[in-house]
Write an enzyme that holds these catalytic residues in place. Sequence first.
Site, PDB file in Angstrom:
ATOM      1  N   ARG A 157       0.820  -1.210   0.000  1.00  0.00           N
ATOM      2  CA  ARG A 157       0.000   0.000   0.000  1.00  0.00           C
ATOM      3  C   ARG A 157       0.856   1.263   0.000  1.00  0.00           C
ATOM      4  O   ARG A 157       0.531   2.266   0.625  1.00  0.00           O
ATOM      5  CB  ARG A 157      -0.949   0.019   1.211  1.00  0.00           C
ATOM      6  N   SER A 225     -11.632   0.205   2.519  1.00  0.00           N
ATOM      7  CA  SER A 225     -10.843  -0.148   3.706  1.00  0.00           C
ATOM      8  C   SER A 225     -10.228   1.110   4.303  1.00  0.00           C
ATOM      9  O   SER A 225      -9.389   1.752   3.685  1.00  0.00           O
ATOM     10  CB  SER A 225      -9.747  -1.143   3.326  1.00  0.00           C
ATOM     11  N   GLU A 321      -5.407   4.073   6.051  1.00  0.00           N
ATOM     12  CA  GLU A 321      -5.070   3.917   4.633  1.00  0.00           C
ATOM     13  C   GLU A 321      -5.638   5.047   3.787  1.00  0.00           C
ATOM     14  O   GLU A 321      -5.043   5.472   2.799  1.00  0.00           O
ATOM     15  CB  GLU A 321      -5.599   2.575   4.124  1.00  0.00           C
TER      16      GLU A 321
END
Length: 333
Positions: A157, A225, A321
């Site tokens: 990520r 998410s 995130e």
Amino acid sequence: MTKIHKFVSLKDLHTFKLPYQADAVVELTAAEDLPSLADNYYVLGEGSNTIFTTDFSRTVLKVGIKGYECSETENSFELRVGAGENWHDLVIKTLDADMPGLENLALIPGSVGAAPVQNIGAYGVEVSEFIRTVEAWDREQHEFVLFSQKQCCFAYRDSLFKQHAGRYVITHVNFSLSKNWRAQLSYGALSSVPGDASAKTIMKAVVAIRNSKLPNPKVLPNAGSFFKNPVIPRQQLQGLLERFPDMPYYPVDDMQVKVAAGWLIDQLGLKGFSCGGVSVHDKQALVLVNKGEASGEELLTLAKEITSRIKTRFAIELEIEVRIMGEKELINA
């Protein structure tokens, strides 16, 4: 043609749909217009990974560069795709053309240009595996640049573009899809898919799984998410498994493992937990949702409450995130 709009509502420009506005929004449709733009803007794709928590006093650059070119070599299919193309549409287009590889990444919301920033991933596959080069405008050097896969510094990520947030405007992404395709079925729910399944069958399974677990942002506003799955040392994992033997984890390397953030949140009984108009989704603890009248302050309060409880219970630092925006810039929640 690139257009400029003043005092624009941001509600329909990010999928969490908080009711704020930007001083201006520039719709960028051609990369060659970048050198002539005033350089005080925040770059936005489809807004599926950005949440505006207050009115935004700068210009939003909405990247809408389109385009799809395909060629092939003996061993691969080579694609050049505009940053403003929809990611899931690209997955469908490649599979319809018998060019497998991206099927595990189906239904991830967002644009093609945003994919390398987050190094999007799902079900054991990351987009970096298929990226050959990334084309971008360097706002510091005022020049167009081309990054190789290695130069993009991809990690979980993460990427060069995320590490230097705001410096680069991605205009096109160049993919290489190997003709020596092999199904990736070892991760999670996909392990039940037959080993001889076609790429389209795998994509349908991925779509079904995601639809069963994740709320549709068009129906219930969310940004997917909200937290990263934390990566921890194996030594720490052993201590946690003594207390929580059912804790799911996934190897990263010889020294580290990845644990499921959603599982951690679920262990605290926080599904459905609310702060004003924001709540933890009642079926997927990794997703925060806007129940309709949420505010940025409520979102930040809930995020801090969750991270604080996780740290107290598991001694794990949960990292957000999603890109959280304040009045002028990216902020830490």
